[in-house]
Design a protein around this motif. Structure first.
Motif, PDB file in Angstrom:
ATOM      1  N   LYS A  38       0.735  -1.168   0.171  1.00  0.00           N
ATOM      2  CA  LYS A  38      -0.075  -0.025  -0.051  1.00  0.00           C
ATOM      3  C   LYS A  38       0.831   1.198  -0.126  1.00  0.00           C
ATOM      4  O   LYS A  38       1.917   1.319   0.562  1.00  0.00           O
ATOM      5  N   TYR A  40       0.977   4.249   1.537  1.00  0.00           N
ATOM      6  CA  TYR A  40       1.494   4.844   2.767  1.00  0.00           C
ATOM      7  C   TYR A  40       2.480   3.877   3.415  1.00  0.00           C
ATOM      8  O   TYR A  40       3.386   4.337   4.148  1.00  0.00           O
ATOM      9  N   THR A  44       6.297   5.407   3.812  1.00  0.00           N
ATOM     10  CA  THR A  44       6.682   5.458   5.166  1.00  0.00           C
ATOM     11  C   THR A  44       7.895   4.713   5.335  1.00  0.00           C
ATOM     12  O   THR A  44       9.120   5.315   6.034  1.00  0.00           O
ATOM     13  N   LYS A 414      -7.205  10.306   4.353  1.00  0.00           N
ATOM     14  CA  LYS A 414      -6.185  10.421   5.355  1.00  0.00           C
ATOM     15  C   LYS A 414      -5.101   9.461   5.080  1.00  0.00           C
ATOM     16  O   LYS A 414      -4.038   9.906   5.224  1.00  0.00           O
ATOM     17  N   TYR A 415      -4.974   8.404   4.342  1.00  0.00           N
ATOM     18  CA  TYR A 415      -3.975   7.518   4.071  1.00  0.00           C
ATOM     19  C   TYR A 415      -3.010   8.266   2.898  1.00  0.00           C
ATOM     20  O   TYR A 415      -2.005   7.867   2.901  1.00  0.00           O
ATOM     21  N   ILE A 418      -1.148  10.785   4.064  1.00  0.00           N
ATOM     22  CA  ILE A 418       0.262  10.343   4.825  1.00  0.00           C
ATOM     23  C   ILE A 418       1.148   9.941   3.899  1.00  0.00           C
ATOM     24  O   ILE A 418       2.306  10.200   4.172  1.00  0.00           O
ATOM     25  N   ASN A 419       0.437   9.201   2.734  1.00  0.00           N
ATOM     26  CA  ASN A 419       1.740   8.740   1.736  1.00  0.00           C
ATOM     27  C   ASN A 419       2.569   9.884   1.221  1.00  0.00           C
ATOM     28  O   ASN A 419       3.549  10.163   0.906  1.00  0.00           O
ATOM     29  N   ASN A 522      -7.326   4.117  -2.761  1.00  0.00           N
ATOM     30  CA  ASN A 522      -6.368   4.135  -1.767  1.00  0.00           C
ATOM     31  C   ASN A 522      -5.899   2.774  -1.610  1.00  0.00           C
ATOM     32  O   ASN A 522      -6.638   1.610  -1.411  1.00  0.00           O
ATOM     33  N   GLY A 523      -4.390   2.673  -1.388  1.00  0.00           N
ATOM     34  CA  GLY A 523      -3.656   1.349  -1.281  1.00  0.00           C
ATOM     35  C   GLY A 523      -3.476   0.724  -2.572  1.00  0.00           C
ATOM     36  O   GLY A 523      -2.833  -0.306  -2.525  1.00  0.00           O
TER      37      GLY A 523
END
Length: 559
Positions: A38, A40, A44, A414-415, A418-419, A522-523
Motif C-alpha cells: 500500500k 502509505y 513511510t 487520510k492515508y 500520509i503517503n 487508496n492502497g
C-alpha cells in the motif's frame, strides 16, 4: 554546528556512493512494483530507509535528517495535500447534487467516443489546469472527471498522469523555467525557447500514444484526424508562445487552442465507429433520443463549479496577485501594499527549520536555507476551497451537507495524505543529505553521451522531488557546468533537464499518491505505478534521443 555534504562518502568512490544513494529509490520501486505494498506503507518505510542511509553512509547528524524529513512532510501537507482535499471535495459536491450527471451528458453530446473524451478531458483540459495551477491539481480534477464519465478508476488515473507530461515544463504560469534562471544565470526566455523546440514533438506524440494505450493502433488510426487536430494545435501553439512570448502562457494558450479546435472539429467530423469499453458494449445502450435533455442554462450551472475553479486558480497563479496574497507585493499601489503586508503577517509564515536552516553546507560550499513554507491564503488549495464555497450556493446544498461531505472527503484521503507527506519527506532527506548530488554527479560523468543522458537527470530529479521546479533547482546548475565541460550548449542542457523532468512526473511518488487519492484507489498505488512506469521510460528515452540529435546534427535548433 554545521555539517558539510559529501559527494562520495563510500570509500571516496562516486560509483559506490551513487549505488548506496539509490537504495531508498530502488526499495521504493521494489515495494510498489514487486511487493505491491500500500502506498502509505511503501512511502513511510522508504522515508525511514532514506534516513538510515543518510545517517550511516552520509554521516548526516540525526537531528538534521529528522528535521529535513519533517520539513518535507509539512510541505507534503501544505500545499500538496491541501490541493487534493478541496479538489476531490469539489468533485464530490457536484456528484452529490446531481450536477455531474449533467456534466457527463454535456460531454457525451460533444462525443460519445471514449477515445475523444480522453483527449478533451485528460489532455486538453488537464493541460489548462497545469498551466494555471500545477502542483497536483490537474491530475486530481481530470481523473475524477473521467471516473465520473464512466472510466475505470485505475485507467483514468493512468491516462491523466501520462497526459500530464507535455504541459509540466510550463506549468503554474511557467514557474519551472522561471525558477531555473537564478541558479544557472541563463535568461528564462532562452530556456523557454529551447524547451519550446523539444516538447512540441512530445506534445504531438502524446495524444496518439494515449489512444493507442486505450485501444491499440487500428482503433487509434480511426480517430487520427482528431488526434492530429488535438496534438497539432497544442504543439504549434506551444512552440510559438514559448519562443515569442516567454514561459508564462504556453500551457494556457496551447490548452485553450487545442480544446476549442477539437470541439469545433467534432462538429464537422465524426469517427466511423463509436469506441466504448468492453463492459459497455455488452450492456444495453441508451439511445440518443432517450437521454435526458438539458437546457443551456442547466449545462452552464452544472459546469459553473469548474468554471469558478478555473477562474480562481488562474488568478491565484498570476505572479502579482500571488505576491499580494503572500505579503511580497512591491508595486506602487499603497493600498495593495498595506493589504499584502497584513496578509503576509497573519496568513503567511516562513519560519526557519530549527537545527537545519543554513547549517547544511552544500556541495558548492554555500549554506542551504531551510524554511517551512506555510502560505495559508496563497496556496492553490485555498483557491479550490473558495471554489467549493461558491459551489455551495450554485448547487444549492445545505451547509450541514456541505460540511458532512467535507468530513467524508478528509476521512477518505487520510492515508493518501500520509503517503504524500512521507514521500515528500523522503525527497527532502535525499536532497539535504547529498544523496541526490551523488546520483547527479555520476550521471554527469557520461562524457560524449551526456546529451542523451541529460534528460534522465531531470527525470530522476522529478521522480525524487515530485516537481519539475524542484528538479530544475536541484540539477540546473550541474547541467550547465557539465555541458560546458563536454562541449554541449548549456542552454540545451538546462532545457533538457526540464523536458526530461516532465516524463518523470507520472511515476513520482507524490503524483501517484495524488492520482490514487482523486479516484478512490487508496492502497492501490503499486498498481498505478506498474501502469505508468514503462511509459515513463519510453518517453524519457525519446527526449534523450531528441536532445542528442540537437546537440550533434540539429544544432541549428538551439537559439
Amino acid at each position: 554546528m554545521t555539517w558539510k555534504q559529501i559527494i562520495d562518502p563510500v570509500a571516496d568512490n562516486l560509483v559506490l556512493s551513487a549505488l548506496v544513494a539509490l537504495i531508498p529509490t530502488l526499495y521504493f520501486f521494489w515495494a510498489l512494483a514487486v511487493k505491491r505494498m500500500k502506498g502509505y506503507i511503501a512511502g513511510t518505510t522508504t522515508l525511514l530507509l532514506s534516513i538510515v542511509v543518510a545517517l550511516i553512509f552520509y554521516r548526516m547528524p540525526v537531528s538534521m535528517a529528522v528535521m529535513s524529513s519533517l520539513q518535507g512532510a509539512l510541505y507534503g501537507l501544505l500545499p500538496i495535500g491541501w490541493i487534493i482535499i478541496p479538489s476531490v471535495f469539489l468533485y464530490k459536491l457536484t456528484v452529490k447534487t446531481g450536477q455531474f450527471e449533467i456534466i457527463r451528458s454535456s460531454i457525451v453530446t460533444i462525443t460519445e467516443d471514449r477515445r475523444l473524451q480522453a483527449l478533451l478531458v485528460a489532455f486538453s483540459f488537464g493541460a489548462f489546469l497545469e498551466g494555471a495551477a500545477g502542483f497536483g491539481a490537474p491530475v486530481a480534477i481530470t481523473a475524477a472527471l473521467l471516473v465520473g464519465l464512466g472510466f475505470n478508476p485505475l485507467y483514468a488515473a493512468g491516462l491523466c498522469l501520462i497526459a500530464n507530461t507535455a504541459p509540466v515544463a510550463f506549468g503554474a504560469i511557467g514557474i519551472p523555467i522561471i525558477a531555473m534562471e537564478g541558479p544557472t544565470g541563463i535568461p528564462a526566455i532562452e530556456i523557454s525557447k529551447m524547451v519550446g523546440r523539444q516538447l512540441p514533438f512530445l506534445s504531438l506524440f502524446v495524444p496518439y500514444y494515449l489512444v493507442i494505450m486505450m485501444c491499440g493502433f487500428r482503433k487509434a488510426n480511426e480517430v487520427l484526424p482528431a488526434i492530429f487536430v488535438t496534438g497539432g494545435a497544442f504543439a504549434l501553439t506551444q512552440f510559438l508562445s514559448s519562443n515569442f512570448m516567454g514561459p508564462e502562457l504556453p500551457d494556457i494558450l496551447s490548452a485553450l487552442v487545442s480544446l476549442v479546435a477539437l470541439t469545433l472539429f467534432l462538429r464537422v467530423w465524426k469517427p466511423k465507429t463509436i469506441y466504448r469499453f468492453a463492459h459497455e458494449e455488452s450492456a444495453p445502450g441508451v439511445r440518443a433520443q432517450d437521454r435526458p435533455k438539458y437546457t443551456g442554462g442547466q449545462i452552464f450551472r452544472a459546469w459553473s463549479p469548474f468554471l469558478v475553479l478555473t477562474a480562481l486558480i488562474s488568478v491565484w497563479g498570476v505572479p502579482t496577485f500571488k505576491k499580494a496574497l503572500t505579503g511580497k507585493y512591491d508595486g506602487a499601489n499603497e493600498l495593495l501594499r498595506w493589504i499584502s503586508k497584513w496578509l503576509g503577517h497573519h496568513l503567511t509564515f516562513y519560519p526557519n527549520v530549527p537545527g537545519l536552516h543554513n547549517l547544511v553546507i552544500g556541495l558548492n560550499g554555500k549554506p542551504i536555507a531551510a524554511q517551512f513554507k506555510l502560505e495559508v491564503l496563497g496556496a492553490a488549495g485555498t483557491a479550490i476551497l473558495l471554489a467549493a464555497i461558491v459551489t455551495k450556493f450554485i448547487v444549492g446544498i445545505s451547509w450541514s451537507k456541505w460540511f458532512v461531505t467535507f468530513g467524508e472527503t478528509i476521512n477518505e484521503l487520510k492515508y493518501p495524505v500520509i503517503n504524500i507527506m512521507a514521500v515528500v519527506g523522503f525527497a527532502y532527506v535525499t536532497n539535504a543529505s547529498g544523496m541526490s548530488g551523488s546520483l547527479g554527479n555520476l550521471l554527469a560523468k557520461s562524457g560524449p553521451l551526456f546529451p542523451f543522458f541529460s534528460p534522465f537527470l531531470g527525470w530522476l530529479g522529478v521522480f525524487i522531488t515530485g516537481s519539475d521546479t524542484s528538479s530544475n533547482l536541484l540539477f540546473g546548475n550541474l547541467q550547465k557546468v557539465t555541458a560546458q565541460s563536454v562541449g554541449m550548449d548549456p542552454t540545451l542542457a538546462v532545457a533538457a533537464n526540464t523536458s526530461g523532468g516532465v516524463t518523470g512526473k507520472m511515476i513520482s511518488p507524490q503524483s501517484i499518491a495524488v492520482a490514487c487519492a482523486s479516484v478512490g484507489l487508496n492502497g492501490k498505488e503499486s498498481d498505478l505505478f506498474r501502469f505508468t512506469v514503462k511509459h515513463s521510460f519510453i518517453m524519457v528515452t525519446i527526449i534523450g534521443i531528441i536532445t542528442y540529435a540537437q546537440a550533434t546534427i540539429l544544432t541549428w535548433m538551439i537559439p
